[in-house]
Design a protein around this motif. Structure first.
Motif, PDB file in Angstrom:
ATOM      1  N   SER A 206       6.815   3.474  -7.159  1.00  0.00           N
ATOM      2  CA  SER A 206       5.936   4.587  -7.516  1.00  0.00           C
ATOM      3  C   SER A 206       5.887   4.873  -9.011  1.00  0.00           C
ATOM      4  O   SER A 206       4.883   5.359  -9.508  1.00  0.00           O
ATOM      5  CB  SER A 206       6.351   5.853  -6.758  1.00  0.00           C
ATOM      6  OG  SER A 206       7.648   6.253  -7.138  1.00  0.00           O
TER       7      SER A 206
ATOM      8  N   VAL B 268       0.194   7.436  -4.647  1.00  0.00           N
ATOM      9  CA  VAL B 268       1.466   7.717  -3.992  1.00  0.00           C
ATOM     10  C   VAL B 268       1.640   9.234  -3.945  1.00  0.00           C
ATOM     11  O   VAL B 268       1.618   9.898  -4.973  1.00  0.00           O
ATOM     12  CB  VAL B 268       2.637   7.067  -4.762  1.00  0.00           C
ATOM     13  CG1 VAL B 268       3.945   7.409  -4.095  1.00  0.00           C
ATOM     14  CG2 VAL B 268       2.430   5.560  -4.841  1.00  0.00           C
ATOM     15  N   LYS B 269       1.824   9.757  -2.739  1.00  0.00           N
ATOM     16  CA  LYS B 269       2.006  11.188  -2.564  1.00  0.00           C
ATOM     17  C   LYS B 269       3.315  11.438  -1.817  1.00  0.00           C
ATOM     18  O   LYS B 269       3.596  10.800  -0.832  1.00  0.00           O
ATOM     19  CB  LYS B 269       0.856  11.768  -1.736  1.00  0.00           C
ATOM     20  CG  LYS B 269      -0.479  11.658  -2.417  1.00  0.00           C
ATOM     21  CD  LYS B 269      -1.564  12.251  -1.569  1.00  0.00           C
ATOM     22  CE  LYS B 269      -2.904  12.093  -2.261  1.00  0.00           C
ATOM     23  NZ  LYS B 269      -3.987  12.612  -1.440  1.00  0.00           N
TER      24      LYS B 269
ATOM     25  N   HIS C  48       6.452  10.834  -2.537  1.00  0.00           N
ATOM     26  CA  HIS C  48       7.572   9.886  -2.590  1.00  0.00           C
ATOM     27  C   HIS C  48       8.221   9.950  -3.928  1.00  0.00           C
ATOM     28  O   HIS C  48       7.690  10.035  -4.937  1.00  0.00           O
ATOM     29  CB  HIS C  48       7.108   8.458  -2.332  1.00  0.00           C
ATOM     30  CG  HIS C  48       6.639   8.242  -0.935  1.00  0.00           C
ATOM     31  ND1 HIS C  48       7.496   8.032   0.106  1.00  0.00           N
ATOM     32  CD2 HIS C  48       5.404   8.249  -0.408  1.00  0.00           C
ATOM     33  CE1 HIS C  48       6.806   7.888   1.217  1.00  0.00           C
ATOM     34  NE2 HIS C  48       5.532   8.020   0.927  1.00  0.00           N
TER      35      HIS C  48
ATOM     36  N   LEU D 227       0.845  -1.190   0.000  1.00  0.00           N
ATOM     37  CA  LEU D 227       0.000   0.000   0.000  1.00  0.00           C
ATOM     38  C   LEU D 227       0.881   1.241   0.000  1.00  0.00           C
ATOM     39  O   LEU D 227       2.067   1.180   0.330  1.00  0.00           O
ATOM     40  CB  LEU D 227      -0.896   0.005   1.244  1.00  0.00           C
ATOM     41  CG  LEU D 227      -1.774  -1.219   1.434  1.00  0.00           C
ATOM     42  CD1 LEU D 227      -2.483  -1.158   2.785  1.00  0.00           C
ATOM     43  CD2 LEU D 227      -2.777  -1.350   0.298  1.00  0.00           C
ATOM     44  N   ALA D 228       0.300   2.380  -0.332  1.00  0.00           N
ATOM     45  CA  ALA D 228       1.042   3.637  -0.333  1.00  0.00           C
ATOM     46  C   ALA D 228       1.607   3.934   1.052  1.00  0.00           C
ATOM     47  O   ALA D 228       2.690   4.496   1.176  1.00  0.00           O
ATOM     48  CB  ALA D 228       0.145   4.776  -0.812  1.00  0.00           C
ATOM     49  N   LYS D 229       0.915   3.518   2.093  1.00  0.00           N
ATOM     50  CA  LYS D 229       1.393   3.769   3.458  1.00  0.00           C
ATOM     51  C   LYS D 229       2.651   2.967   3.785  1.00  0.00           C
ATOM     52  O   LYS D 229       3.341   3.255   4.740  1.00  0.00           O
ATOM     53  CB  LYS D 229       0.304   3.472   4.483  1.00  0.00           C
ATOM     54  CG  LYS D 229      -0.016   2.003   4.631  1.00  0.00           C
ATOM     55  CD  LYS D 229      -1.021   1.756   5.721  1.00  0.00           C
ATOM     56  CE  LYS D 229      -1.189   0.252   5.901  1.00  0.00           C
ATOM     57  NZ  LYS D 229      -1.888  -0.081   7.105  1.00  0.00           N
ATOM     58  N   ASP D 230       2.970   1.935   2.985  1.00  0.00           N
ATOM     59  CA  ASP D 230       4.167   1.122   3.192  1.00  0.00           C
ATOM     60  C   ASP D 230       5.432   1.781   2.637  1.00  0.00           C
ATOM     61  O   ASP D 230       6.532   1.264   2.828  1.00  0.00           O
ATOM     62  CB  ASP D 230       4.003  -0.251   2.535  1.00  0.00           C
ATOM     63  CG  ASP D 230       2.877  -1.062   3.140  1.00  0.00           C
ATOM     64  OD1 ASP D 230       2.692  -0.992   4.370  1.00  0.00           O
ATOM     65  OD2 ASP D 230       2.190  -1.765   2.380  1.00  0.00           O
TER      66      ASP D 230
ATOM     67  N   GLU E 193      -4.015   2.575  -5.471  1.00  0.00           N
ATOM     68  CA  GLU E 193      -3.258   3.300  -4.449  1.00  0.00           C
ATOM     69  C   GLU E 193      -2.668   4.565  -5.062  1.00  0.00           C
ATOM     70  O   GLU E 193      -2.178   4.564  -6.195  1.00  0.00           O
ATOM     71  CB  GLU E 193      -2.137   2.440  -3.878  1.00  0.00           C
ATOM     72  CG  GLU E 193      -2.611   1.364  -2.937  1.00  0.00           C
ATOM     73  CD  GLU E 193      -3.164   1.921  -1.639  1.00  0.00           C
ATOM     74  OE1 GLU E 193      -2.438   2.612  -0.904  1.00  0.00           O
ATOM     75  OE2 GLU E 193      -4.348   1.659  -1.363  1.00  0.00           O
TER      76      GLU E 193
END
Length: 65
Positions: free
Chosen positions: A40, A62-63, A65, A13-16, A60
């Motif tokens: 990403s 991605v912000k 990164h 996930l993006a949080k990873d 997902e």
């Protein structure tokens, strides 16, 4: 590069992010040096040490990164 039967395909996930292998949750977390992977741009990356493929979950975002 040959494909080993022990290799895994892991959805992240993006949080990873930022993503690195091995991940702390892995049973072999100290099996090779930590390497950071960029999923990403293409949505997937493969660890050069163990061959585990990490894929960003569909949808997902991605912000930063």
């Amino acid at each position: 590069m040959s494909v080993k039967e022990s290799q895994k395909d892991i959805e992240v996930l993006a949080k990873d992010l930022p993503l690195h292998c091995p991940m702390p949750e892995m049973s072999s977390w100290n099996s090779h040096p930590r390497v950071f992977l960029d999923v990403s741009k293409t949505g997937a990356a493969q660890c050069p040490y163990c061959g585990t493929t990490y894929r960003l979950k569909a949808g997902e975002v991605v912000k930063g990164h």
